[in-house]
Design an enzyme around this catalytic site. Sequence first.
Site, short mmCIF file in Angstrom:
data_model
loop_
_atom_site.label_atom_id
_atom_site.label_comp_id
_atom_site.label_asym_id
_atom_site.label_seq_id
_atom_site.Cartn_x
_atom_site.Cartn_y
_atom_site.Cartn_z
CD GLU A 190 -39.64 24.02 0.20
OE1 GLU A 190 -40.47 23.17 0.68
OE2 GLU A 190 -39.83 24.36 -1.00
CB SER B 19 22.02 19.79 -19.98
OG SER B 19 22.64 19.66 -21.42
#
Length: 787
Positions: free
Chosen positions: A98, A363
């Site tokens: 690019e 419990s």
Amino acid sequence: MMSRLGRYCRALGKASATAAETAKRHKKRLVFGALAAILLLAFAFSLPSPLFDVPYSPVLYDREGNLLGAQVASDGQWRFPGTEKINEKFALALIETEDRRFRKHPGVDPLAVARAAYQNIRGKKIISGGSTITMQTIRLARKARKRTFFEKFLEAFLAVRLETGRSKNKILALYAANAPFGANVVGLEAAAWRWFGRSSADLSWAEAAVLAVLPNSPSLIHPGRNREILKNKRDLLLNKLFKKGYFDDETLALSVAEPLPGEPLPLPRIAPHLLDRFVLSAAKTSSLKKSSAFVTTIDKNIQLRVTDILNRASDRFALNGIFNGACVIVNTQTGEIAAYVGNTDTPHAPDVDIVSSRRSSGSLLKPFLYAAMLDSGDILPSSLVSDIPTRIGSFSPENMSRNYLGVVPADEALARSLNVPAARSLRVFGVDRFARFLRSLGLTTLFRPGDEYGLPLVLGGAEVTLFEITKLYAALGKTAGSYPANASLISSGAAWLTLEALVNAARPGEEAIWREYAGARHIAWKTGTSYGFRDAWAIGVTPEWTVGVWIGNASGEGRPELRSAVTSAPVLFEIFSTLDSLGGNRRVWFNKPVVELREVETCAYSGFPASIHCAGIKFTDIPKNAPAAKPCRFCQTVILNDTLTHRIVLEPGVFTSAVERKWFVLPPAEEWYFRRWNLDYKPLPPYLNSKDLSNRGEGVLALFNPEPDSQVYVPRELDNSEGKIVFSAAHRNETEIIYWHLDDIFLGFTQTFHEMEARPQPGPRTLTLVDSSGNMIVRRFVVLDSK
């Protein structure tokens, strides 16, 4: 004179002209300065902040930066938050294809612009834009507006501005994070996962080259279309990189042989419920758009292993109609979450996050009551608590075994998770006091006043989340280990004693003989099964890890097979075995916090502070600041005849051969049950003469139900007909007969097993029990109208 005056006037005119010119020039400088300042300000503030105002995909990472999961962004795009560091292979490939002079130009490449201008003039249209990577970054930020000469000029201007404020690497990172990569994929990291199933840091040269050519031709990635064009572009770029010496010919050959990506790949779903939790929390605070990268303390390896264990267990339990499971693992020392499995891989409500769901605690709160009562001095580790039939109002707790032990040491009652001792202990400590204590520890799910929970609070009458309760147990472990920054409401001594008691809980299956193995791991652990068999819990604590496991149905459906001993407990110990296999710094157990404990002399039989009547003494550790407890009330000194078979009463002036003995004596109710489990228990010998009977009433008789001044209902049968109340009692002498009277009406007599049924009418009532020796109990209570 006149000539002088003329010269003066001419000089004055020249000076005036010079001043005017100076003022004019000064004005021009001011105008130009203002224009320059305006242009400088325009240049400085020409870029929006942030440059990219877009929604990002919520992304979840583990402690090492490994991807655990992600969701699509609110605009339907896969767009990961960018990072300043990008893959070097991708960076080289992108610059090569690019913008070869990217590292040298100031945002605009004059050579590229000249080339593009020549091509555009010759073609009489925009053929090439001469865009640099910086200009393309600006174009992406401006939503790729219509390509005009003015727009190109503006992109160039803004590109120069961007270069003045950002480094080249940061500009590359901006581009990589926002470039399109085909379909609904935006950004390098999302593209790497969607097209190749791995992080961008792990891309090969071929994969980096594919992604480098995609932003300008994102449609090439579509499976079945343009595949040859995409391959040619990739291979051409690879050859350019090879010629520049970035890799050798063997790498080139292997790279061009790599296949192109196919259909988009699914992203990892390693902790989906945790990601949902973060997203929901961020959405509530409107912070999701600002930051959608969630870095956690999760250990990916542990997360995967625990998920596999839970899924395999879920497959087994599904045969009994139990479909869901969850687990949380906490680092005991730091409190960090190492694993968060919100649910199993099941078709039954798989999206429900069990970890954050409120479920009955079973419990699980018992250890915190035990620790609180150690600190308050209400119990000692081995002090006896009653385990007899108990009815408090309409509440009648029962042990899971349906048996009663009479009395049991407090630490053993905790280890065996006995319900009756827990309920009776909570009655002593205070329900509201315990509820406030739990809230102070960080339990946020107790939203009702303590009295509304009542004694069932400690037996599953409250709701907790797996996340919070596991964190509470981890805090207990941290406190026991006396780690830095400990600010717990529970003392280190009480926490350590609590975990010591929980180590002795009987383990399931092969774990039952764990003490016989050298180097066996100590694990303090607690189970809980909620009413109706809807929730099976198991939580274990070691110096390194605290593991919380929940098994059940997300729908809340109960199953008879849903018991902790055969579901959550085996899973818990399998997880601990897996954690052991991962290695690390393993400590055998918490160091005893000696400075937080003190030794006291206690009765060898009752566990309470020793009195002068106790026959045996032992030393017991208790929390350093615990108030002094009441002395032992179970031991007494008795006078026996010389054969030790009977008690006698010494009379003044009468010589009698006698022996003094210290004797452990339980109350009648506790003794009646205790003797059935402890054959070596020796009850008090009877008096030699009936006239010597000095203990009457409560000394030999005990009435379990009803309690003094209680209010009771007459139960109703399944067909809604009126039932009967069952009164129960005990006598120290098992052969003794008890005669029962209700409001002076004789109900009958019992022997050995003392239970009597009655159907009293509503209102105040009196129950009277008398034995054959005249010992008596009178109990007043109120029968409520159940209509």
